[in-house]
Write an enzyme that holds these catalytic residues in place. Structure first.
Site, PDB file in Angstrom:
ATOM      1  N   ASP A 729      -2.195  11.099   2.266  1.00 46.13           N
ATOM      2  CA  ASP A 729      -2.249   9.837   2.996  1.00 46.13           C
ATOM      3  C   ASP A 729      -3.176  10.067   4.197  1.00 46.13           C
ATOM      4  O   ASP A 729      -3.486  11.214   4.565  1.00 46.13           O
ATOM      5  CB  ASP A 729      -0.842   9.374   3.415  1.00 46.13           C
ATOM      6  CG  ASP A 729      -0.826   7.883   3.729  1.00 46.13           C
ATOM      7  OD1 ASP A 729      -1.913   7.299   3.915  1.00 46.13           O
ATOM      8  OD2 ASP A 729       0.266   7.286   3.777  1.00 46.13           O
TER       9      ASP A 729
HETATM   10  C1  BGC Z   1      -0.940   4.147   4.559  1.00 46.75           C
HETATM   11  C2  BGC Z   1      -1.425   4.125   3.139  1.00 46.75           C
HETATM   12  C3  BGC Z   1      -2.801   3.512   3.092  1.00 46.75           C
HETATM   13  C4  BGC Z   1      -3.724   4.323   3.977  1.00 46.75           C
HETATM   14  C5  BGC Z   1      -5.154   3.831   3.996  1.00 46.75           C
HETATM   15  C6  BGC Z   1      -1.943   4.763   5.516  1.00 46.75           C
HETATM   16  O1  BGC Z   1      -1.602   4.538   6.841  1.00 46.75           O
HETATM   17  O2  BGC Z   1       0.281   4.829   4.642  1.00 46.75           O
HETATM   18  O3  BGC Z   1      -0.537   3.409   2.329  1.00 46.75           O
HETATM   19  O4  BGC Z   1      -3.263   3.439   1.782  1.00 46.75           O
HETATM   20  O5  BGC Z   1      -3.232   4.269   5.305  1.00 46.75           O
HETATM   21  O6  BGC Z   1      -5.251   2.661   4.709  1.00 46.75           O
END
Ligand code: BGC
Length: 785
Positions: A729
């Site tokens: 993530d």
């Molecule tokens: C989130 C993800 C997301 C990623 C990209 C993170 O903060 O937990 O679900 O895909 O950001 O935006």
């Protein structure tokens, strides 16, 4: 068109018929509305108050009637051309001559909510205003029925609240006053809940003053109109709950410990999550207002078992569903099994399969076949009570029930008899808890758990200052004129050569310097409309920069780009359709928008389990049940990848709380991992092979998921046969080289090549391990078209 032309040149090439754009197109918006109506759940309909008869005069109360929440916040938010509230939706029905709506009340709420927005308050977070006396009197004199709307908003990075009177799970005091005022003044009252997760239902469940309740979820950009479709009877409700709605917040087994610490969460209820808890644990059954699988229709169905038996290791059940009423509708048939308690203890009921009918006209029937593998009824023995680290099918009789909710079933005559206990799958101890002290058993008692879990590699570099890492942009890969000339003349294998079958990927990788290789293992600069960075980007070797973009409720492009996309209903609503086909369609349509905007990987679906009503991102997730979650996730992935766009199944795993999400430790037993928290992901991998999996921010049993070799190489790849690429993530708190070692292929939003090189120099990570990750990243890029 040249392979990767979209990534390389960012062309403006619409994908629709006759050169039309598909992004935010009418067809997609119609599909969004259809899906929304199919997943909304009719919770209550006393005296057939719904659907409203033609000409009914409605007074809409509650700021929620105009402050419509289409979906949750954070990365799951979507920029749309418009959003339709319930007030908007019912006004359209008024134009169509179906119902009448009190305009002055709508005007009051619109002005009030606009003023609150102007003051900086975001949709769904506005305060409930007091109803002006003159409007109340006017409404009372004019309207036949009152419709109360309650809306809720939540998002990434924060959790909800479960304190009575404080809003969120419960009503605020102001909302309660509004409800009291309306119910005291109107005889006919219907409630519409525009929410993204479990909320209090006790205020209407047994109240005679409220006869109708529609759980309309967060329905995407057309959610208000879809709710109006149902209220007016243009669509017959067929959504069913994918979560249990308990009497109070405290009745959920996860509630007591949810806020115990910011550093850890103990999953003490173990496998007894959702209906597995409420149906099994002594005394819990009466804590339920609306059971799992429940949802009303405007018609009645008869579900008649025809045949049941085992064929080649699969339980097959045929049922005939007949529409006994006068309106066309769809029914969801659910197959539950009851396993013998045995030595391990089991939930009383477990969903084994489900199927939804087509739209059945009055008197029409359809025969459905429900299938589940016998093996799926085995339990995971993590403590070696029968056989350690094995799925075990305990001896005894397995009975089956069929119906349209966990509480409304009939027992089938057929039973599966296991003459002796058998091991259905022998695995190994992986991701064991280190500090979870005890767990709940089926009889309501707790058992102590051994302490001290698996030991993983510690970071051997001086740790990075994590406070400085949030939002770091990847380095721009600048190239000089001289370099470009050299590349052109160089005799080297490019990714295009590999794509054309002229060369082997490993030979391409062998050409890269350590620095080039390390650079590939992290996120790349944004191009075009993307805002979540790219993967690849090594032009010297013909490696394109493939952009990623968020979901799951639609392609997320920032407002300043001027591109409006389709906002789909939230994932929980989609799951409540119990219709994988419509989820596939939404996935395919969403992915076409992703492609049209020159993006290659959609960070969708999100598949964590609804462990607690408080998780701020529940709206992005499907269910408390792993089978529903896995089947819906698989359908979404198939839909997305049918467009040659990569899906990214997230957040792997146990991201069930948002507070301190980058450092909170989810402490969970191996059994609960296997049977609940990993199961949905497992189903989706085996059924749909997502091109990418995104690890979660949180730690699981003391170790970051993104650098856990047992989770990534062990369970995901070796056990389940995952063939794709693993991403972190965005800007997590784990060490990059440890991720590389564990099979965490790419670090997003950006990587730290210098740290990898330092680790390599010190002998902590090998060139081979780096190449393995790069191979999977490029393998994914090769699939993008
Ligand atoms: C989130 C993800 C997301 C990623 C990209 C993170 O903060 O937990 O679900 O895909 O950001 O935006």
């Amino acid at each position: 068109m040249k392979k990767w032309a979209r990534a390389l040149y960012q062309p403006c090439l619409p994908l629709g018929r006759n050169g039309q754009r598909v992004t935010g197109c009418e067809e997609h918006i119609l599909l969004s509305r259809k899906a929304a109506a199919e997943g909304m759940v009719l919770l209550k309909n006393e005296k057939s108050i719904l659907p409203f008869e033609k000409g009914t005069r409605l007074a809409l109360f509650g700021k929620g009637s105009v402050d419509y929440v289409k979906g949750g916040g954070g990365s799951g938010d979507v920029t749309t051309a418009y959003v339709r509230s319930l007030q908007d939706g019912l006004e359209i029905k008024e134009e169509e001559g179906k119902v009448q709506v009190l305009a002055s009340l709508g005007k009051f709420y619109r002005e009030n909510v606009s003023a609150q927005y102007a003051g900086g308050i975001q949709p769904g977070m506005t305060a409930e205003p007091e109803i002006p006396c003159d409007l109340l009197e006017k409404a009372k004199a004019w309207a036949d029925a009152a419709v109360i709307s309650i809306c809720r908003f939540s998002g990434e990075g924060w959790d909800r609240k479960g304190i009575p009177g404080d809003g969120d799970f419960y009503l605020t005091r102001e909302e309660q006053n509004m409800v009291d005022t309306v119910t005291a003044n109107f005889e006919k009252v219907v409630v519409v809940l525009n929410v993204g997760g479990m909320v209090d239902t006790s205020w209407f469940c047994d109240s005679e003053k409220i006869q109708g309740v529609l759980l309309a979820w967060q329905g995407g950009m057309e959610g208000g109109l879809a709710a109006a479709d149902l209220l007016c009877g243009d669509v017959n409700p067929s959504g069913k709950l994918t979560d249990t709605f308990a009497r109070t917040f405290d009745d959920y087994p996860s509630s007591a410990g949810f806020n115990e610490s910011e550093d850890y969460v103990d999953y003490t209820e173990d496998i007894y999550v959702g209906y597995r808890y409420f149906e099994t644990i002594p005394g819990a059954a009466e804590k339920v207002n609306y059971p799992f699988g429940f949802g009303l229709s405007y018609t009645e169905f008869a579900i008649e078992p025809l045949r049941a038996g085992e064929e080649d290791g699969t339980i097959c059940v045929d049922v005939r569903v007949t529409n006994m009423g006068s309106r066309a509708g769809k029914e969801v048939v659910q197959l539950y099994y009851r396993a013998p308690q045995g030595v391990l203890g089991k939930p009383l009921e477990v969903l084994g399969a489900f199927a939804k009918t087509e739209l059945l006209g009055a008197g029409q029937s359809q025969v459905l076949r429900l299938k589940m593998p016998v093996k799926a009824m085995a339990s995971y023995d993590d403590l070696g009570k029968i056989q350690a680290s094995a799925y075990v099918l305990e001896a005894g009789n397995y009975s089956f029930r069929i119906g349209n909710s966990v509480r409304n079933t009939v027992k089938l005559d057929y039973e599966y008899q296991a003459a002796q206990t058998v091991v259905t799958e022998q695995l190994e101890r992986k991701c064991a808890p280190a500090a979870l002290k005890s767990r709940l058993l089926a009889d309501g008692s707790y058992e102590e758990l051994p302490q001290g879990g698996d030991v993983y590699e510690k970071n051997r570099l001086i740790p990075q200052d994590i406070d400085t890492l949030e939002g770091v942009e990847p380095d721009v890969q600048g190239i000089t004129y001289q370099e470009k000339k050299e590349w052109r003349n160089a005799d080297r294998i490019t990714l295009e050569d590999v794509a054309e079958g002229k060369a082997d990927l490993r030979r391409l990788l062998a050409q890269l310097s350590d620095r080039e290789l390390a650079g590939l293992l992290g996120g790349q600069v944004n191009t075009g409309t993307a805002n979540t960075y790219g993967m690849g980007n090594l032009p010297a070797y013909g490696i394109p920069n493939i952009m990623t973009a968020d979901g799951p409720a639609g392609l997320r492009i920032r407002e300043e780009c001027g591109v409006y996309t389709t906002a789909w209903p939230c994932a929980t609503l989609l799951a409540c359709t119990w219709n994988p086909e419509i989820v596939f369609e939404a996935g395919a349509a969403g992915a076409a928008e992703v492609k049209e905007n020159n993006i290659g990987v959609w960070l969708t679906p999100a598949m964590n389990i609804h462990r607690s009503p408080l998780c701020g991102r529940n709206f992005e997730y499907y269910s408390e049940d792993p089978l529903v979650s896995g089947k819906m996730g698989a359908a979404m992935i198939r839909g997305i990848q049918s467009q040659h766009i990569g899906a990214s199944m997230k957040h792997f795993c146990c991201n069930n709380k948002e507070t301190n999400r980058k450092d909170s430790n989810s402490r969970v037993s191996e059994r609960a991992l296997r049977e609940i928290y990993l199961k949905g992901f497992e189903i989706a991998v085996k059924e749909a092979q997502p091109w990418t999996v995104m690890t979660s921010y949180n730690l699981m049993n003391g170790y970051p998921t993104s650098c856990n070799p047992e989770l990534l190489n062990g369970i995901l790849r070796e056990e389940w046969g995952f063939e794709g690429m693993v991403t972190t993530d965005w800007w997590n708190h784990a060490e990059h080289y440890l991720e590389v070692k564990a099979g965490g292929d790419i670090k997003m939003g950006c990587g730290y090549p210098d740290r990898i090189l330092e680790a390599k120099e010190k002998g902590f990570v090998s060139r081979e391990e780096m190449e393995k990750c790069a191979e999977r990243i490029l393998g994914m890029i090769l699939k993008v078209d």
